[in-house]
Design a protein around this motif. Structure first.
Motif, PDB file in Angstrom:
ATOM      1  N   ALA A   6      -2.735  -5.009  -3.692  1.00  0.00           N
ATOM      2  CA  ALA A   6      -3.469  -4.442  -2.560  1.00  0.00           C
ATOM      3  C   ALA A   6      -4.966  -4.739  -2.639  1.00  0.00           C
ATOM      4  N   LYS A  27      -9.066   2.644  -5.075  1.00  0.00           N
ATOM      5  CA  LYS A  27      -7.863   3.464  -5.226  1.00  0.00           C
ATOM      6  C   LYS A  27      -7.294   3.352  -6.641  1.00  0.00           C
ATOM      7  N   TYR A  71      -2.177  -1.309  -6.778  1.00  0.00           N
ATOM      8  CA  TYR A  71      -3.446  -1.408  -6.054  1.00  0.00           C
ATOM      9  C   TYR A  71      -4.259  -2.609  -6.544  1.00  0.00           C
ATOM     10  N   ASN A 129      -7.368  -3.258  -4.109  1.00  0.00           N
ATOM     11  CA  ASN A 129      -8.119  -2.041  -3.810  1.00  0.00           C
ATOM     12  C   ASN A 129      -8.525  -1.400  -5.138  1.00  0.00           C
ATOM     13  N   GLU A 146       1.034   4.224  -2.770  1.00  0.00           N
ATOM     14  CA  GLU A 146       0.829   5.626  -2.384  1.00  0.00           C
ATOM     15  C   GLU A 146       2.011   6.492  -2.806  1.00  0.00           C
ATOM     16  N   VAL A 163       0.839  -1.204   0.000  1.00  0.00           N
ATOM     17  CA  VAL A 163       0.000   0.000   0.000  1.00  0.00           C
ATOM     18  C   VAL A 163       0.874   1.254   0.000  1.00  0.00           C
ATOM     19  N   LYS A 164       1.923   1.258   0.827  1.00  0.00           N
ATOM     20  CA  LYS A 164       2.814   2.417   0.881  1.00  0.00           C
ATOM     21  C   LYS A 164       3.546   2.610  -0.444  1.00  0.00           C
TER      22      LYS A 164
END
Length: 571
Positions: A377, A382, A373, A379, A358, A354-355
Motif C-alpha cells: 500500500a 499507517k 501497508y 503507506n 485494515e 488497503v482493506k
C-alpha cells in the motif's frame, strides 16, 4: 656537660621512627604492613628487654618523612640528625650542633628506650634471614563472561517486530490450511471439445430452451430436415451426455457460491481471484469452468504454483455476484474473529490491499498489517501507527524519522526512557516553531516535552519582543512565574525595558489580567497602569475608560472617564 631530655610543647625534630612492642617477628611484619609500609621502606632494629636475652620490641626507622594516618597505638620518635631518636614532644637540653652530636654519637645510632634509657642500634634486621618468601607461580587468569544485566526496575516492555517478509511467511506457514483436492474432476480436453460441439449442434430455439431451463432437449428442426433418419437412442444419449457436461460446467460457480455460504474456509481453497476491475483471473471464453483447487494454502503474498498459467473461466454476470459474495464472506469471517482469512479474501481474491491491512489491524495483527501497508500500500504513516499500537517502538520510530514526524519520534523515545534522544527531536520541533514565529507553541515544547522552563521563558520573551502573538506570549510568561516577588520584578523590568508605542496596549491588557489575581502586586500594577493611561490620555482620550479595570468599586470613575473622553474628542 650533662645532656638532658626535657618535655616540650611541640616536636622540635621530624618524626621518622616508631616503636613496635612485642617479641614476635610475625607481629612486627604484620604491624608494618598494617601501617601502610613495605619492608623496603624502613630499617628495623631489634630492641633488647630490661633483662638478659629478652626482646622488648622492634624499632622502625622510616627512609622518608612519610606521614602515617594511623599509628595503631605505637609510640613515635623524633630524629635528631638521624643519629639520636628521642620521644615525641620532647627536646634536648642544652641544644647541640650537628658537629657536637656526631662527635658524641659517632659509632652508631641511638634511641631513648622507654625503660632502660639510651640504647644503641647496631645493625638493621636482615629480613631474608627471618622470613621465607614464597615462590611466585604464574597463573593464567581467565576472564569470566559478562554477566546478564538484570535491571532493578522494568519501566516498559517492547516487542521486537519481525521483518515484513518473515512475518507474512510465518502467517502462511502457521495459520493457513494446506492443499486439498476437490472430489469432482474438471473437464478434460476431450470433454471440453465435445461440449463445444454440442453447443454448435444444439443452437435452435428449442435446443436453447432445453439447455438452460432444465426441460428435455429436443432435436433442432434444421437437423430433422437435413437428416431425417437421425434420432432415436443415439440422439437421446447425446442429449444426456450434453446435459451432463453442461451441468458439470455451469454449476461450479453455483456450488462455489453455496460453499462460500456454508463452509467459507473450505470454499476459499477453490475461490477465483478477481482483479480490481471485477474480472476473473485468466482467459474469459466459452469453454468449461476449470474448477480445481486454486491454491495450496491461503498465502497472502506467496505463489501457489500456478502463477503464469491462465485458466479458462466463463462466469458472465455471475462474476459480480461472486464479488459480492466474497465481500460478504470476508465480513462474516471478521465477525467470527478470523481476521487472517478475511484479510486473505480482501487481498488475494479481491486485490484490495488497503482493506486487507485494515482488517488485520482491526484484529490486532499489527505486525502483519504494517507489512502490508509497507510492501503493497506504500503507506508508511499507517505502518508506523500499527507498529506503535503493537508496542514495536523502535520500528515505529524509524518510520516516523523517515516521515520527519519529529515530535512523534520524541514522544516514542520518552516511552522507552531515552530522554537524550527524545530531546534531540523535540529541539527540532521547537526550532521549526520559532522559525515560523510560533513562539507560544515552541515554549510548550520546551516546557512540557523537554522539561526546560528556562528555555520556554526565553522563547516567550522573544515572542513578546518580536510582536508575534505578544499578548499571549507575555501572559504565559507571567503565568509561569510562581514566586510573587520574582513576578513583581519581572513586570517592572519588562515595563521599563520592553514596552514601546507598538506594544503598550498589549502590555496594559496583560497587567490587567495580573491585577485581577488580587495579590500583593495589585497596588504596584495599578500604579504602572496609571502611568501608562496618563501618558497616553492626550493622544488617545478613549484610553481613560480602561481605568475602570483597575478600580472596579469606584462607580463615579467610569462617569468621569466617559466625560473626559467626550470633552477631548476630536482634539
Amino acid at each position: 656537660m650533662q645532656l638532658r631530655i626535657k618535655p616540650y610543647n611541640k616536636n622540635a625534630f621530624p618524626l621518622k621512627a616508631l616503636l613496635i612492642k612485642g617479641d614476635s617477628v610475625r607481629h612486627w611484619v604484620s604491624e608494618i604492613h598494617a601501617l601502610g609500609l613495605s619492608l623496603s621502606e624502613v630499617d628495623a632494629y631489634p630492641v633488647p628487654g630490661s633483662s638478659a636475652n629478652t626482646v622488648f620490641g622492634c624499632f622502625v626507622l622510616l627512609h622518608s618523612n612519610k606521614k602515617l594516618s594511623d599509628l595503631r597505638m605505637h609510640e613515635q620518635f623524633q630524629s635528631v640528625r638521624d643519629l639520636l631518636f628521642i620521644p615525641s614532644f620532647s627536646t634536648l637540653f642544652p641544644a647541640m650542633s650537628e658537629q657536637e652530636l656526631r662527635k658524641l654519637f659517632s659509632s652508631s645510632k641511638y634511641f631513648i628506650h622507654p625503660e632502660t634509657g639510651l640504647v644503641e642500634l647496631p645493625e638493621p634486621i636482615d629480613w631474608s634471614e627471618l622470613l621465607i618468601v614464597p615462590v611466585e607461580k604464574c597463573r593464567e587468569i581467565e576472564k569470566p563472561q559478562d554477566a546478564v544485566f538484570i535491571p532493578r526496575n522494568v519501566d516498559r516492555f517492547q516487542i521486537k517486530a519481525m521483518p515484513p517478509e518473515d512475518a507474512l511467511q510465518e502467517m502462511e506457514d502457521q495459520v493457513f490450511p494446506k492443499k486439498k483436492e476437490f472430489e469432482d474432476k474438471p473437464l478434460n480436453l476431450f470433454e471440453k471439445g465435445k461440449l463445444l460441439f454440442y453447443k454448435l449442434l444444439f443452437t435452435g430455439k428449442e435446443g436453447k430452451q432445453g439447455m438452460f431451463d432444465g426441460s428435455d432437449i429436443k432435436m433442432p428442426a434444421w437437423l430433422s430436415k437435413l437428416w431425417p433418419g437421425f434420432g432415436g437412442t443415439w440422439f437421446d444419449k447425446m442429449q444426456e451426455d450434453f446435459a451432463d457436461l453442461e451441468e458439470r460446467n455451469k454449476r461450479k460457480v453455483d456450488k462455489l457460491m453455496e460453499m462460500l455460504e456454508n463452509d467459507p474456509e473450505e470454499a476459499l481453497r477453490y475461490a477465483i481471484p478477481i482483479d480490481p476491475e471485477g474480472r476473473g483471473r485468466g482467459q474469459i471464453g466459452n469453454a468449461a469452468l476449470d474448477f480445481f483447487t486454486r491454491r495450496s494454502n491461503f498465502s497472502l503474498f506467496g505463489t501457489d504454483g500456478r502463477s503464469g498459467s491462465g485458466y479458462a473461466v466463463d462466469l458472465g454476470d455471475a462474476m459480480y455476484d461472486l464479488q459480492r459474495q466474497y465481500i460478504k464472506t470476508a465480513e462474516e469471517l471478521k465477525r467470527k474473529g478470523d481476521y487472517e482469512k478475511a484479510a486473505f479474501v480482501y487481498m488475494k481474491l479481491l486485490k484490495n490491499y488497503v482493506k486487507a491491512a485494515e482488517t488485520l489491524e482491526e484484529g490486532h495483527k499489527y505486525n502483519e498489517a504494517a507489512s502490508i501497508y509497507l510492501k503493497h500500500a506504500n503507506n508508511k504513516t499507517k505502518a508506523a501507527q500499527c507498529y506503535e499500537k503493537g508496542n514495536m517502538t523502535m520500528e515505529a520510530i524509524e518510520l516516523y524519522k523517515e516521515l520527519e514526524a519529529n515530535e512523534k519520534v520524541g514522544d516514542l523515545y520518552l516511552t522507552i526512557n531515552h530522554r537524550k534522544e527524545a530531546n534531540i527531536y523535540f529541539e527540532k520541533v521547537a526550532t521549526a516553531h520559532i522559525d515560523c514565529a510560533r513562539f507560544l507553541k515552541a515554549s510548550i515544547v520546551y516546557r512540557s516535552k523537554m522539561n526546560d522552563p528556562e528555555a520556554a521563558q526565553s522563547v516567550l520573551l522573544k515572542g513578546w519582543r518580536a510582536h508575534r502573538d505578544g499578548n499571549n506570549c507575555l501572559r504565559c510568561y507571567f503565568d509561569n512565574i510562581a514566586d510573587t516577588k520574582e513576578l513583581g520584578r519581572e513586570i517592572n523590568a519588562i515595563y521599563k525595558n520592553d514596552v514601546s508605542e507598538a506594544n503598550v496596549d498589549n502590555f496594559l491588557d496583560v497587567i490587567r489580567h495580573e491585577y485581577k489575581k488580587k495579590n500583593e502586586l495589585a497596588e504596584n500594577i495599578r500604579e504602572i497602569a496609571y502611568e501608562i493611561i496618563a501618558a497616553r490620555s492626550q493622544s488617545d482620550p478613549s484610553i481613560v475608560v480602561t481605568l475602570k479595570n483597575f478600580n472596579e468599586n469606584d462607580k463615579e470613575l467610569l462617569k468621569d472617564a466617559v466625560r473626559f473622553k467626550l470633552n477631548n474628542k476630536g482634539k
